[in-house]
Motif scaffolding. Structure first.
Motif, PDB file in Angstrom:
ATOM      1  N   VAL A  44      -4.423  22.163 -45.553  1.00  0.00           N
ATOM      2  CA  VAL A  44      -4.277  22.816 -46.860  1.00  0.00           C
ATOM      3  C   VAL A  44      -3.678  21.801 -47.838  1.00  0.00           C
ATOM      4  CG1 VAL A  44      -3.985  25.118 -45.867  1.00  0.00           C
ATOM      5  CG2 VAL A  44      -1.968  23.672 -46.244  1.00  0.00           C
ATOM      6  N   PRO A  45      -3.819  22.014 -49.133  1.00  0.00           N
ATOM      7  CA  PRO A  45      -3.188  21.102 -50.107  1.00  0.00           C
ATOM      8  C   PRO A  45      -1.675  21.089 -49.898  1.00  0.00           C
ATOM      9  CG  PRO A  45      -4.785  22.537 -51.180  1.00  0.00           C
ATOM     10  CD  PRO A  45      -4.597  23.073 -49.797  1.00  0.00           C
ATOM     11  N   PHE A  46      -1.075  19.915 -50.000  1.00  0.00           N
ATOM     12  CA  PHE A  46       0.357  19.807 -49.774  1.00  0.00           C
ATOM     13  C   PHE A  46       0.950  18.675 -50.606  1.00  0.00           C
ATOM     14  CE2 PHE A  46      -1.533  16.849 -46.866  1.00  0.00           C
ATOM     15  CZ  PHE A  46      -0.629  15.808 -46.705  1.00  0.00           C
ATOM     16  N   VAL A  47       2.259  18.748 -50.779  1.00  0.00           N
ATOM     17  CA  VAL A  47       3.047  17.701 -51.428  1.00  0.00           C
ATOM     18  C   VAL A  47       3.939  17.080 -50.368  1.00  0.00           C
ATOM     19  CG1 VAL A  47       4.932  17.271 -53.059  1.00  0.00           C
ATOM     20  CG2 VAL A  47       3.022  18.731 -53.722  1.00  0.00           C
ATOM     21  N   LEU A  48       4.039  15.775 -50.379  1.00  0.00           N
ATOM     22  CA  LEU A  48       4.875  15.063 -49.419  1.00  0.00           C
ATOM     23  C   LEU A  48       6.151  14.616 -50.126  1.00  0.00           C
ATOM     24  CD1 LEU A  48       4.659  14.129 -46.451  1.00  0.00           C
ATOM     25  CD2 LEU A  48       3.650  11.995 -47.285  1.00  0.00           C
ATOM     26  N   LEU A  49       7.304  15.039 -49.611  1.00  0.00           N
ATOM     27  CA  LEU A  49       8.600  14.693 -50.195  1.00  0.00           C
ATOM     28  C   LEU A  49       9.408  13.879 -49.197  1.00  0.00           C
ATOM     29  CD1 LEU A  49      11.085  14.949 -52.117  1.00  0.00           C
ATOM     30  CD2 LEU A  49      11.563  17.152 -51.014  1.00  0.00           C
ATOM     31  N   GLY A  50       9.919  12.736 -49.629  1.00  0.00           N
ATOM     32  CA  GLY A  50      10.791  11.924 -48.794  1.00  0.00           C
ATOM     33  C   GLY A  50      12.009  11.483 -49.581  1.00  0.00           C
ATOM     34  N   HIS A  51      13.177  11.564 -48.949  1.00  0.00           N
ATOM     35  CA  HIS A  51      14.430  11.198 -49.615  1.00  0.00           C
ATOM     36  C   HIS A  51      15.054   9.977 -48.949  1.00  0.00           C
ATOM     37  CE1 HIS A  51      18.308  11.534 -51.601  1.00  0.00           C
ATOM     38  NE2 HIS A  51      18.881  11.472 -50.411  1.00  0.00           N
ATOM     39  N   SER A  52      15.514   9.016 -49.743  1.00  0.00           N
ATOM     40  CA  SER A  52      16.179   7.806 -49.267  1.00  0.00           C
ATOM     41  C   SER A  52      15.246   7.061 -48.300  1.00  0.00           C
ATOM     42  CB  SER A  52      17.531   8.168 -48.643  1.00  0.00           C
ATOM     43  OG  SER A  52      18.350   7.031 -48.498  1.00  0.00           O
ATOM     44  N   MET A  53      15.677   6.809 -47.056  1.00  0.00           N
ATOM     45  CA  MET A  53      14.761   6.191 -46.102  1.00  0.00           C
ATOM     46  C   MET A  53      13.476   7.008 -45.985  1.00  0.00           C
ATOM     47  SD  MET A  53      15.226   5.722 -41.988  1.00  0.00           S
ATOM     48  CE  MET A  53      13.798   5.496 -40.926  1.00  0.00           C
ATOM     49  N   GLY A  54      13.594   8.321 -46.096  1.00  0.00           N
ATOM     50  CA  GLY A  54      12.435   9.191 -46.007  1.00  0.00           C
ATOM     51  C   GLY A  54      11.398   8.916 -47.085  1.00  0.00           C
ATOM     52  N   ALA A  55      11.830   8.387 -48.236  1.00  0.00           N
ATOM     53  CA  ALA A  55      10.878   8.029 -49.286  1.00  0.00           C
ATOM     54  C   ALA A  55      10.007   6.868 -48.835  1.00  0.00           C
ATOM     55  CB  ALA A  55      11.619   7.688 -50.569  1.00  0.00           C
TER      56      ALA A  55
END
Length: 219
Positions: A44-55
């Protein structure tokens, strides 16, 4: 969450219900683990969010997904400088106390945790592995992100000033959107509803309910 918008969290090895697994000390095995996890999700359509190292992880994951025709609608990169402005460090080689003092410095951990040796004994291997993975990582620079990209930073983050965050444009085909929030490196704890609204905006063409449905009363 707005009606029609779900949330999936990709859990790293060595965390919570995966605590018995060895954490990844390099980016590539971590990416392969996450790719397998995404492959099990509905298409399905999705947005990928990552913070700090996760970015950094989300950036590499997005490049992989677009090469396999499963790119996210948008990529939200939070609290991380562009690849060519990353300062080299060797924090993963520090002793345990210095490792946690770094976490206290950036605001992700209260200083009181330093007085909880049993807890630190459990958490330190995964934290050290994270630092080793990100500090040894060489970013992919041959391809550019084709999805919409929103870069999010705190206005008092000492490590990711807003005037550097715009450098992500060099790695993206579309015009990068910059969102500056009040707060430091972990600004998102106080602004999670605004981040959800940003994701909802990106997904609004695919939702029955638009981002406008998200208001201050949303849990």
């Amino acid at each position: 969450m707005p009606s029609g918008l779900g949330l999936w969290a990709l859990q790293y090895p060595g965390r919570e219900e995966r605590l018995g697994e060895s954490p990844c000390t390099a980016m590539e095995p971590l990416l392969q683990d996450l790719i397998q996890g995404i492959g099990a999700l509905p298409s399905v359509p999705f947005v990928l969010l990552g913070h700090s190292m996760g970015a950094a992880v989300a950036f590499e994951l997005c490049l992989h997904l677009q090469r396999h025709d499963r790119a996210p609608v948008a990529l939200l990169l939070s609290s991380h400088p562009p690849p060519d402005e990353v300062q080299q460090s060797r924090i993963h080689q520090s002793d345990d106390r210095q490792l946690w003092l770094e976490m206290v410095r950036v605001g992700g951990t209260p200083a009181a945790v330093l007085e909880l040796p049993d807890l630190l004994r459990v958490l330190t291997p995964a934290l050290r592995a994270d630092y080793q993975a990100i500090e040894s990582h060489a970013f992919t620079t041959g391809d550019r992100i084709r999805s919409e990209v929103v870069v999010c930073v705190g206005d008092s983050d000492p490590d990711v000033p807003a005037d550097r965050a715009g450098g992500w444009q060099r790695y993206c085909e579309r015009e990068v959107q910059l969102r500056v929030f009040e707060g430091g490196h972990f600004y998102l704890s106080a602004h999670r509803r605004r981040l959800i609204a940003e994701a909802a905006r990106c997904l609004s063409p695919y939702l029955d309910t638009s981002a406008a449905a998200l208001d201050a009363s949303t849990p």
